[in-house]
Design a protein around this motif. Structure first.
Motif, mmCIF file in Angstrom:
data_model
loop_
_atom_site.group_PDB
_atom_site.id
_atom_site.type_symbol
_atom_site.label_atom_id
_atom_site.label_comp_id
_atom_site.label_asym_id
_atom_site.label_seq_id
_atom_site.Cartn_x
_atom_site.Cartn_y
_atom_site.Cartn_z
ATOM 1 N N PHE A 129 -18.932 -26.496 -39.037
ATOM 2 C CA PHE A 129 -18.524 -25.088 -39.069
ATOM 3 C C PHE A 129 -19.579 -24.120 -38.557
ATOM 4 O O PHE A 129 -19.477 -22.921 -38.795
ATOM 5 N N SER A 130 -20.570 -24.621 -37.857
ATOM 6 C CA SER A 130 -21.602 -23.752 -37.283
ATOM 7 C C SER A 130 -21.457 -23.712 -35.777
ATOM 8 O O SER A 130 -21.330 -24.748 -35.136
ATOM 9 N N PHE A 131 -21.478 -22.508 -35.246
ATOM 10 C CA PHE A 131 -21.429 -22.316 -33.805
ATOM 11 C C PHE A 131 -22.660 -21.542 -33.397
ATOM 12 O O PHE A 131 -23.081 -20.633 -34.099
ATOM 13 N N GLY A 132 -23.246 -21.903 -32.259
ATOM 14 C CA GLY A 132 -24.357 -21.119 -31.739
ATOM 15 C C GLY A 132 -25.724 -21.729 -31.961
ATOM 16 O O GLY A 132 -26.724 -21.091 -31.719
ATOM 17 N N MET A 149 -26.907 -21.790 -37.891
ATOM 18 C CA MET A 149 -26.617 -22.663 -39.026
ATOM 19 C C MET A 149 -27.383 -22.269 -40.283
ATOM 20 O O MET A 149 -27.007 -22.660 -41.382
ATOM 21 N N LEU A 150 -28.453 -21.529 -40.134
ATOM 22 C CA LEU A 150 -29.336 -21.255 -41.271
ATOM 23 C C LEU A 150 -28.636 -20.617 -42.474
ATOM 24 O O LEU A 150 -28.917 -21.004 -43.606
ATOM 25 N N VAL A 167 -19.602 -13.729 -33.027
ATOM 26 C CA VAL A 167 -19.768 -14.459 -34.277
ATOM 27 C C VAL A 167 -21.137 -15.137 -34.298
ATOM 28 O O VAL A 167 -21.852 -15.108 -35.306
ATOM 29 N N VAL A 168 -21.511 -15.725 -33.179
ATOM 30 C CA VAL A 168 -22.817 -16.388 -33.081
ATOM 31 C C VAL A 168 -23.931 -15.361 -33.293
ATOM 32 O O VAL A 168 -24.882 -15.604 -34.048
ATOM 33 N N LEU A 169 -23.813 -14.221 -32.657
ATOM 34 C CA LEU A 169 -24.810 -13.167 -32.836
ATOM 35 C C LEU A 169 -24.887 -12.737 -34.300
ATOM 36 O O LEU A 169 -25.982 -12.570 -34.853
ATOM 37 N N GLY A 170 -23.741 -12.590 -34.940
ATOM 38 C CA GLY A 170 -23.724 -12.212 -36.353
ATOM 39 C C GLY A 170 -24.382 -13.258 -37.237
ATOM 40 O O GLY A 170 -25.131 -12.926 -38.162
#
Length: 172
Positions: A16-19, A24-25, A117-120
């Motif tokens: 569920f992690s993108f980018g 992922m942190l 979303v990745v930036l967020g």
């Protein structure tokens, strides 16, 4: 039992992690600290410092170090395998179907929608780490100077890490 829980936790994180690793942190922190209580926030930040100085992808290094801390060598293997497994499966599926869909506007639109979303997620990870890492005015000033040198003066990140370590050892 911890090894199985570790595997499932990092499987969820990988799925569920993108980018990339920094995105992922927040999920890693939630699973490791909030859900399972395997580490304290201070231990998590200390491990992140090591992860960022270690060559290799942040996601894999995080899984390996955190897995080792929680479950020893088996924990490291389980967490590392679990975090990369969803990506491997997804890449294999995408590679199989890419030639059919690579020119589809829907695929392009989906990737355009994922970018914010990745930036967020990366911003969230940065703020979470900053909240716990900036402990006094000296650490804030050091962070601000190093941010300036990296972002605007384009100082190499390795040099910034070494400089931060030297300055941190001197002032603390």
């Amino acid at each position: 039992m911890n090894i199985f829980k570790l595997f499932i936790s990092f499987l969820k994180i990988g799925a569920f992690s993108f980018g990339g690793g920094y995105a992922m942190l927040p999920l890693i922190r939630k699973e490791i600290i909030d859900v399972h209580g395997w580490l304290t926030t201070k231990e998590f930040i200390d491990i992140l410092a090591v992860v960022e100085m270690t060559p290799g992808p942040v996601a894999i290094n995080s899984a390996t170090f955190l897995g080792y801390k929680v479950g020893g060598i088996l924990g490291a293997i389980a967490a590392t395998f679990a975090v990369v497994l969803p990506s491997i499966v997804i890449i294999l599926i995408i590679a199989h179907f890419l030639s059919k869909f690579k020119s589809s506007p829907y695929v392009s639109w989906a990737f355009t929608g994922i970018r914010p979303v990745v930036l967020g997620l990366i911003t969230s990870a940065s703020l979470t780490v900053a909240k716990d890492a900036i402990i006094d005015i000296k650490s804030f000033v050091l962070m601000a100077i190093l941010f300036y040198l990296t972002s605007f003066k384009k100082l190499h990140p390795i040099l910034v890490i070494v400089l931060a370590g030297v300055v941190g050892a001197f002032i603390y």
